[in-house]
Design a protein around this motif. Structure first.
Motif, PDB file in Angstrom:
ATOM      1  N   THR A   1     -82.088  15.056 -12.016  1.00 43.62           N
ATOM      2  CA  THR A   1     -83.072  13.816 -12.323  1.00 43.62           C
ATOM      3  C   THR A   1     -84.409  14.265 -13.028  1.00 43.62           C
ATOM      4  O   THR A   1     -85.070  13.293 -13.405  1.00 43.62           O
ATOM      5  CB  THR A   1     -83.122  12.889 -11.040  1.00 43.62           C
ATOM      6  N   TYR A   2     -84.760  15.555 -13.134  1.00 45.70           N
ATOM      7  CA  TYR A   2     -85.875  15.865 -13.689  1.00 45.70           C
ATOM      8  C   TYR A   2     -85.227  16.818 -14.734  1.00 45.70           C
ATOM      9  O   TYR A   2     -84.309  17.493 -14.827  1.00 45.70           O
ATOM     10  CB  TYR A   2     -86.965  16.727 -12.729  1.00 45.70           C
ATOM     11  N   TYR A   3     -86.005  17.181 -15.777  1.00 42.97           N
ATOM     12  CA  TYR A   3     -85.724  17.852 -17.036  1.00 42.97           C
ATOM     13  C   TYR A   3     -85.927  19.302 -16.796  1.00 42.97           C
ATOM     14  O   TYR A   3     -86.936  19.989 -17.597  1.00 42.97           O
ATOM     15  CB  TYR A   3     -86.443  17.360 -18.436  1.00 42.97           C
ATOM     16  N   TYR A   4     -85.354  19.772 -15.751  1.00 38.72           N
ATOM     17  CA  TYR A   4     -85.555  21.291 -15.714  1.00 38.72           C
ATOM     18  C   TYR A   4     -85.000  22.104 -16.782  1.00 38.72           C
ATOM     19  O   TYR A   4     -83.996  21.685 -17.407  1.00 38.72           O
ATOM     20  CB  TYR A   4     -84.752  21.784 -14.364  1.00 38.72           C
ATOM     21  N   GLN A   5     -85.806  23.205 -17.457  1.00 42.62           N
ATOM     22  CA  GLN A   5     -85.139  23.921 -18.546  1.00 42.62           C
ATOM     23  C   GLN A   5     -83.752  24.405 -18.158  1.00 42.62           C
ATOM     24  O   GLN A   5     -83.202  24.546 -19.432  1.00 42.62           O
ATOM     25  CB  GLN A   5     -86.275  24.983 -18.590  1.00 42.62           C
ATOM     26  N   SER A   6     -83.526  24.738 -16.989  1.00 43.33           N
ATOM     27  CA  SER A   6     -82.157  25.544 -16.843  1.00 43.33           C
ATOM     28  C   SER A   6     -81.027  24.845 -16.634  1.00 43.33           C
ATOM     29  O   SER A   6     -79.719  25.119 -16.647  1.00 43.33           O
ATOM     30  CB  SER A   6     -82.092  26.621 -15.699  1.00 43.33           C
ATOM     31  N   THR A   7     -81.095  23.245 -16.814  1.00 42.40           N
ATOM     32  CA  THR A   7     -79.952  22.387 -16.197  1.00 42.40           C
ATOM     33  C   THR A   7     -79.736  21.505 -17.353  1.00 42.40           C
ATOM     34  O   THR A   7     -79.255  20.422 -17.131  1.00 42.40           O
ATOM     35  CB  THR A   7     -80.354  21.781 -14.821  1.00 42.40           C
ATOM     36  N   TRP A   8     -80.103  21.865 -18.562  1.00 43.42           N
ATOM     37  CA  TRP A   8     -79.550  21.017 -19.874  1.00 43.42           C
ATOM     38  C   TRP A   8     -77.997  21.186 -19.887  1.00 43.42           C
ATOM     39  O   TRP A   8     -77.614  22.130 -19.840  1.00 43.42           O
ATOM     40  CB  TRP A   8     -80.292  21.337 -21.120  1.00 43.42           C
ATOM     41  N   GLU A   9     -77.575  20.060 -20.322  1.00 40.49           N
ATOM     42  CA  GLU A   9     -75.939  20.200 -20.459  1.00 40.49           C
ATOM     43  C   GLU A   9     -75.502  19.649 -21.832  1.00 40.49           C
ATOM     44  O   GLU A   9     -76.014  20.208 -22.893  1.00 40.49           O
ATOM     45  CB  GLU A   9     -75.157  19.333 -19.547  1.00 40.49           C
TER      46      GLU A   9
END
Length: 122
Positions: free
Chosen positions: A102-110
């Motif tokens: 739900t937040y734009y964490y750097q490591s969780t972009w898909e």
């Protein structure tokens, strides 16, 4: 798998405006932070702007902070990027991307969209 489809790119003169849209398929859009990225020829892809699921928190790259506005319509599964005061250096292919959190964490972009070309003439 979520499909992202961008639109709204084109050719514009310096100082002009464009509004990009990104429509997401499936049910994950509302639960996903989203972002706009761009890649200019010969340069790395960079994150321009990002937005949390509830539209409360946003990130902007410094060079676009006062000119671009990211927004979302969860009812329409659509992400937007309003681009004003465009400059020739904004010329690039623009992509939307989903984050699995739900937040734009750097490591969780898909997933990426296919991109839309923006060309700004001087």
């Amino acid at each position: 798998q979520v499909e992202l489809v961008e639109s709204g790119g084109g050719l514009v003169q310096a100082g002009g405006s464009l509004r990009l849209s990104c429509v997401a398929s499936g049910d994950n859009f509302k639960a996903s932070a989203m972002g706009w990225w761009r890649q200019a020829p010969g340069k790395e892809r960079e994150l321009l702007a990002a937005i949390t699921t509830t539209d409360v928190t946003k990130y902007y790259l410094e060079s676009v902070r006062d000119r671009f506005t990211i927004s979302r319509d969860n009812a329409e599964n659509t992400l937007y990027l309003q681009m004003d005061s465009l400059r020739p250096e904004d010329t690039a292919t623009y992509y939307c991307r989903r984050n699995r959190e739900t937040y734009y964490y750097q490591s969780t972009w898909e997933e990426w969209g296919q991109g839309t070309q923006v060309t700004v003439s001087s």
